[in-house]
Design a protein around this motif. Sequence first.
Motif, PDB file in Angstrom:
ATOM      1  N   UNK A   1     113.284  33.984  42.247  1.00 26.87           N
ATOM      2  CA  UNK A   1     113.385  35.382  42.702  1.00 26.87           C
ATOM      3  C   UNK A   1     112.268  35.724  43.675  1.00 26.87           C
ATOM      4  N   UNK A   2     111.054  35.249  43.381  1.00 30.92           N
ATOM      5  CA  UNK A   2     109.929  35.546  44.276  1.00 30.92           C
ATOM      6  C   UNK A   2     110.065  34.800  45.601  1.00 30.92           C
ATOM      7  N   UNK A   3     110.636  33.604  45.564  1.00 32.63           N
ATOM      8  CA  UNK A   3     110.700  32.791  46.779  1.00 32.63           C
ATOM      9  C   UNK A   3     111.865  33.160  47.690  1.00 32.63           C
ATOM     10  N   UNK A   4     112.992  33.631  47.126  1.00 34.68           N
ATOM     11  CA  UNK A   4     114.199  33.847  47.926  1.00 34.68           C
ATOM     12  C   UNK A   4     114.347  35.276  48.450  1.00 34.68           C
ATOM     13  N   UNK A   5     114.027  36.229  47.661  1.00 34.50           N
ATOM     14  CA  UNK A   5     114.263  37.610  48.078  1.00 34.50           C
ATOM     15  C   UNK A   5     115.645  38.101  47.655  1.00 34.50           C
ATOM     16  N   UNK A   6     115.831  39.406  47.666  1.00 35.16           N
ATOM     17  CA  UNK A   6     117.039  40.036  47.129  1.00 35.16           C
ATOM     18  C   UNK A   6     118.289  39.656  47.921  1.00 35.16           C
ATOM     19  N   UNK A   7     118.225  39.714  49.248  1.00 34.89           N
ATOM     20  CA  UNK A   7     119.416  39.434  50.056  1.00 34.89           C
ATOM     21  C   UNK A   7     119.909  37.991  49.860  1.00 34.89           C
ATOM     22  N   UNK A   8     118.979  37.076  49.866  1.00 34.34           N
ATOM     23  CA  UNK A   8     119.362  35.668  49.677  1.00 34.34           C
ATOM     24  C   UNK A   8     119.960  35.456  48.296  1.00 34.34           C
ATOM     25  N   UNK A   9     119.424  36.110  47.301  1.00 37.26           N
ATOM     26  CA  UNK A   9     119.939  35.974  45.932  1.00 37.26           C
ATOM     27  C   UNK A   9     121.324  36.595  45.793  1.00 37.26           C
ATOM     28  N   UNK A  10     121.576  37.682  46.495  1.00 39.34           N
ATOM     29  CA  UNK A  10     122.900  38.305  46.445  1.00 39.34           C
ATOM     30  C   UNK A  10     123.947  37.373  47.060  1.00 39.34           C
ATOM     31  N   UNK A  11     123.631  36.842  48.214  1.00 37.46           N
ATOM     32  CA  UNK A  11     124.575  35.941  48.873  1.00 37.46           C
ATOM     33  C   UNK A  11     124.824  34.694  48.030  1.00 37.46           C
ATOM     34  N   UNK A  12     123.785  34.179  47.435  1.00 42.68           N
ATOM     35  CA  UNK A  12     123.927  32.994  46.588  1.00 42.68           C
ATOM     36  C   UNK A  12     124.706  33.328  45.321  1.00 42.68           C
TER      37      UNK A  12
END
Length: 262
Positions: free
Chosen positions: A119-130
């Motif tokens: 979570x700290x490394x990817x960020x919210x937008x990247x996590x949503x897309x993933x």
Amino acid sequence: MKATDLLKEQHREVDELFERIAQADTNEIGALRDELVASLVGHAAIEEELFYPATREALGASPLIPTSYEEHSLVEIMLQKLLSTEPGDETFHARLGVLKELVRHHVEEEEQELLPQAERAMGADRLEELGARLEARFDQVREGNVEALLSQIVAKSMPAAGGRRTRAAKPAARKAAAKRPPAKRASTQRAETSRGAPKGRRGAAATTGRKKAADAAPAKTGRAAPARKTGRATTSRTTASRPAKTSRTGRKGGRTSNASAR
């Protein structure tokens, strides 16, 4: 939904399935077991195919990811064993308990370490897309032949079967090698014989010495024998000389007699 939130939600669903199976009747256990297997196989697939690669890209090298792959392998092996066990069998709940402990240990490590780091490394937008990709792949796995996919995954995760065949071939190679060395052993024996040659010469010398000593002993005895012969010879000469004295005495006596006669 963020990828990390989706994974946590699936963790809760799997934990509930474990509890339901533990409390279910024998007639209900089969269907709940199949649901559990489908959920865990789908969950492992989306993590291994999508989430772990994305997390490695974001974090770089991390020991948590290889450990997670290995823990998945153990879980999948236990899932296959559970599928091959009838719910009424006495080993069913034993295998279910082992599977439950493996899954809970894996979930605890992921939620305490790997997911927060991702979570700290990817960020919210990247996590949503993933997260959207994970959910689509999860549904696809569940709709397919879960048991066949599980068998393929377990087969790929166990290359040790080929390793056992390789190790089994080693004794044969050692036996073949054991058949070849006669020439080496023969050469070794020749070498030992050549090394032992000095000892043989010394032994021969010792034997020759003993023979010489044995020959010398009779020689001394032979010299002693002539001494005894010499003694006998002396005795004979002494005995022979006695008559000579007697003859002289006789001659003296003869002279005396002649004198008296005169």
